[in-house]
Motif scaffolding. Structure first.
Motif, short mmCIF file in Angstrom:
data_model
loop_
_atom_site.label_atom_id
_atom_site.label_comp_id
_atom_site.label_asym_id
_atom_site.label_seq_id
_atom_site.Cartn_x
_atom_site.Cartn_y
_atom_site.Cartn_z
N PRO A 23 53.45 35.34 36.46
CA PRO A 23 52.41 36.04 36.83
C PRO A 23 52.87 37.71 37.65
O PRO A 23 52.02 38.44 37.12
N ALA A 24 53.76 37.53 38.17
CA ALA A 24 54.14 38.82 39.10
C ALA A 24 55.24 38.92 39.62
O ALA A 24 56.13 37.78 39.60
N VAL A 78 53.39 44.08 45.20
CA VAL A 78 53.12 43.02 44.16
C VAL A 78 52.99 43.92 42.91
O VAL A 78 52.34 44.80 42.77
N GLU A 87 52.06 43.21 38.76
CA GLU A 87 51.73 42.09 37.95
C GLU A 87 52.52 42.47 36.67
O GLU A 87 52.79 43.16 36.16
N ASN A 88 52.70 41.03 35.92
CA ASN A 88 53.69 41.13 34.62
C ASN A 88 52.62 41.45 33.54
O ASN A 88 51.43 40.66 33.58
N GLN A 89 52.77 42.28 32.53
CA GLN A 89 51.86 42.51 31.50
C GLN A 89 52.78 42.66 30.28
O GLN A 89 53.80 42.56 30.10
N LYS A 130 47.76 31.03 45.14
CA LYS A 130 48.32 31.35 43.72
C LYS A 130 49.84 31.21 43.75
O LYS A 130 50.37 31.91 44.63
N LEU A 135 53.16 32.58 42.37
CA LEU A 135 53.62 33.78 41.67
C LEU A 135 54.83 33.48 40.92
O LEU A 135 55.25 34.30 39.86
#
Lengths: 356, 356, 356, 356
Positions: free
Chosen positions: A19-20, A82, A84-86, C64, C66
């Motif tokens: 997710p990140a 943080v 975030e991954n995209q 969450k 990560l």
């Protein structure tokens, strides 16, 4: 462990396709103005998709500060950042779930942990360095207050070398996409990388880094020498194979009488005539330029079939998929600077307790 | 700080001309047989006065274990080793009480601490490395139980280079006083150093180290990569200017298609065909040979007049007194091995908690 | 710093009214099944708004992960857990922007850092402990695999005390809202807290913790004794004023002949007849129950006017606003367990390298 | 591990009946005058054989500084201090080579390490605390320069308690052999210990410590709170069973309205009216007195037969031999002070980097 530094200390986390990714900076003194646009600009220098000679993968690398900053200032508590991954294309990696890519970390992770997040290389992905760049930007902000300046640039791609840093204008590194301040060499480097890319191959290079205006007295003798920590920091960057500072490997051919840096009194300030020492003597900064070279191997992912084995030891063939860099050094420049900044910021704080 | 390692951790102390130097080893597992004669033999390889190409200073470097060993076995408590200083000629150093020797640590120590034990360079003296060698001998004893072998040798003096390690018989390093396993090159190296010595000058060199039979899975990804710690460990040795492993600086000129190490199944064991990776992938050992080069600058103390300044910034002239090495690499061989052993022993213990 | 532990190491971040709080767990071995519902259930035990005797503030405390977990298993890489902050009423705190609440951290943070996030106490808020509980849940999962059980409960509120733990059924702690396994005492405790709440006041209490089935040999002699680390871990929890284990403060009145725990052979296992040692001898676990008491002061925020000063030293009056706990111990139970689990998990890993 | 502290860091070594014990102090700032007679006087306060109520064992505890001090000043390099062991009667311990003394560390060391130096308890002997006292003396020298004063005393032996510290003249602690500044209570304590001694038994006690003139702002929030580190430091001393600071365990019975310390402006300085906080708020010093109690159990070695088992699990009987303390607290006073000094010196250095 996944932490670096003693007093200015970072801990990074995150996998390429989770997710990140992110970083906690612990030990940043309170009262530092945190310029978020500067952090973003540093991340932008590292991010993929910048030019035709880098990977075409698109990631925004926008970050969010979760803690440690209040009304624009550091508060002395941990700064958590943080990203975030995209644009993850995890399917691009299903072919390596059970197969080890040559010269990647797939096999060693599997052997060490018995389990691995194979997608995009997981934790071994160079994506992890985005966290370093974000933290390094904060370190740079701290160092700027003291006047320390850090400039890295591409000094070699394949056999193509730029002149010595003392003859270059380091402010010109960002003028071209390969980040070499010498325009003529830059042009050749770009052409070479582009050609390598078309051949579906990759090539290595060298990043040179120069740290100027360092206070005298940073660094700890014996194990935590300035150049020893810089060496570790650089060697911890993906694909790095070598580190040398000052006269480096070439210095071994010199005589002591040629290599020694004589001291002179320059308008009341103790300086050295030459700087084979690379700004460090006995592990401690002497105020001269700290300069060093970092060797990067050719990127392991190539768009060609390669022989390998799978988990069960069966022969297999893998080929790079996805979008990868033909040469890592242009994007490595801000990473080298970030790691240098983290090392120097840490030593700057450590030096505060050296004497009464 | 003066400590190194995470689980197998050493802390050294001592100045060149103080009463003693020494080391505490904390974290050595209980139940290791401590062969004191082996420790002494390692110290003997490092000690001054061994041959005509090393300093003629005489030190016995006999050590005493103060704790942590009971009836010949490690007990799990700290192993303290002390080596008393002998044959000190502190008067040889009165001339540098107020004057900074070029390319030594005199100036930076003075600037950092405001006070320094100038006699023999104090803490910045290479004498400190005797403590490392003693501790490294204990690390070697631990590694021997696992089968790991560490062999360093002199691969370059000035411009004179030995052939690649893969063509050498590493067991022959101790056959000559320069510690180069290639007899022909050794002879030339010895002649060169001897000539340099007569010229009252010094020269640099390279030590190559090869670690064999390393278990797969040692090293921590991200910051504490095997080669990053090796790099720091080597760069922390006095006079070291550079570190490269595997393909090193030369590897930057290769293409990925040339550089990648293909995996093969060799009688049920996963191996690589080539070893540009230098036994480390993603920071973790893959079982192949770990090999690296360490560049040493020419010794800073030369028997010639050099210009410098004193504490007050006045011009001054210094010349080496006492007894010094014309080339540091022959005596550096056991130091490089010791540091490599300390790094590997630490990773060996750290790997014990990698997975359930 | 904001990290705890040597091999199983956590780093927490976050302010009460910032975007999020969280924790990185570094060093968790690969191959541990991460039961997310268990982590949530632990967070639920700590969260506000559980009952009439806790603060009525509502926070979901949903978390969450990560990084560090892949297909339900730990991968050996850092496990990052983030909990977003909700239901912040920062305006409730504008009155303390420039005024120091008695027995809070407002004044000391201001003095130390020169800047502070005053909203909800910022980093000094007990909200930070949610990150510890999340990490502690992972530590508990690791310890469960070894059989270690950790049970804490409320043993005292004001003057009201529960019987000794050996006469209680610790599985009943969750049967009532005050978390005291003795139903009769629990009823009185609840009534007392409720009355205190109506008086707009607060009261202190004691949490007792019992660790069972600990392997023999955990803990490091000298500084990192099991009980020394437990003590630090407990004293690091907000509002804790004291720690005692085994015979504790009462043990000082005993004679050695009464206090010593004789060894016996119990079906081939070495046990002690009594357990004044509290399961720890020489800093190392002996396999008996580890039990200890943790003293919590009355919560500093009371719904009454109190005299104080502001930043400029002027006299001022503050009164608690917002929603606060009249007694902290019921919600402290899972925090004490979490910290105990973190200490034990760390020692469990550290013990792996004690002997060959 | 055998190290304590972050920036002012000590590493101790040595067994009771080995050649020597000692300590390395790393991180002591350069420029501190090292008063060796003060170090000796502190060691003398701890050494055995001081009076009729301590062990009659004779040890000189003379120390030698091996490094880190030049011409009477600290140089910023590690200060190594060694104390040779004398008057060892190792034969007194042959009876416990294979037998576990009740409430000693014999069994747990054997289980953890598989090997132990049983003579005199080896590393688990309280003799190790001499190294702490030597290092603590250096820490005291550093703190004196800042004005911090540390005074510990015996506040309880068995059931006998001295009045609260605020009513005592702490300078009188050394006026009697039990180190209680209240003469009347001291007399009773001495009589009690002497009687216990004649009964060949032992008894516990409490040491109270008061730290005055602490700068505001020492201590790190979250894990490394001032009182959490003090707690760990105290609990790491042999025989300690509990720690409480400020209002401590008694504070749990108070209401918030009674317990809170109101701030007042005292001649321009922010102070608190009461000091239930014990000088620490949010983990950070507020400038008021830091005071705490440390509970010591009765000494485990008694001159009576006790049932136990041997290594093989066979029933056995042991009785104390040699010369032991009937009550540990008089000699524990300088140890408590030393550990407090080490904690405070470390926080003093750490606070230097809190803010810009």
């Amino acid at each position: 462990m996944n932490s670096y530094g003693t007093l200015f200390r970072i801990s990074t986390f995150g996998e390429s396709h989770g997710p990140a990714i992110g970083v906690i900076i612990d030990g940043c003194p309170a009262g530092l103005t945190i310029d978020e646009s500067f952090i973003q600009s540093e991340l932008n220098r590292r991010k993929p998709g910048q030019s035709k000679i880098t990977t075409q993968r698109k990631e925004d690398d926008t970050f969010k500060i979760l803690s440690g900053v209040f009304e624009g200032q550091s508060t002395g508590t941990p700064i958590a950042i943080v990203i975030e991954n995209q644009d993850q294309r995890s399917k691009d990696y299903s072919h390596i779930q059970n197969t080890f890519r040559p010269s990647h970390a797939d096999y060693t992770y599997e052997a060490k942990y018995g389990v691995r997040d194979y997608r995009g290389g997981g934790r071994s992905s160079a994506r992890e360095t985005a966290a370093r760049v974000a933290a390094g930007a904060v370190a740079k902000l701290l160092l700027k207050k003291v006047g320390v300046e850090i400039n890295a640039y591409v000094s070699q791609v394949g056999e193509l070398k730029a002149p010595a840093y003392t003859s270059l204008d380091l402010s010109k590194s960002e003028n071209n996409i390969v980040r070499c301040p010498d325009a003529a060499t830059a042009e050749k480097m770009i052409a070479l990388i582009d050609q390598i890319r078309l051949e579906r191959d990759t090539i290595g290079g060298v990043v040179t880094c120069v740290i100027q205006n360092t206070p005298v007295g940073l660094g700890e003798p014996v194990f935590d020498k300035v150049h020893a920590e810089l060496g570790k920091a650089m060697l911890s960057i993906n694909a790095v194979k070598g580190f040398e500072y000052g006269s480096g490997f070439e210095g071994v051919t010199l005589r002591g009488s040629q290599h020694n840096d004589e001291f002179v009194n320059e308008a009341g300030k103790i300086r050295t005539k030459t700087n084979h020492s690379g700004g460090v003597q006995g592990g401690i900064s002497n105020g001269e330029d700290i300069y060093f070279n970092v060797a990067f191997k050719p990127v392991a992912t190539i768009m060609q079939d390669q022989s390998t084995v799978d988990k069960d030891g069966n022969e297999a063939v893998v080929s790079g998929k996805g979008r990868h860099d033909p040469c890592v050094v242009p994007r490595a420049v801000p990473i080298v600077e970030a790691m240098a900044a983290l090392v120097l910021a840490d030593f700057y704080l450590r030096a505060m307790t050296s004497k009464l």
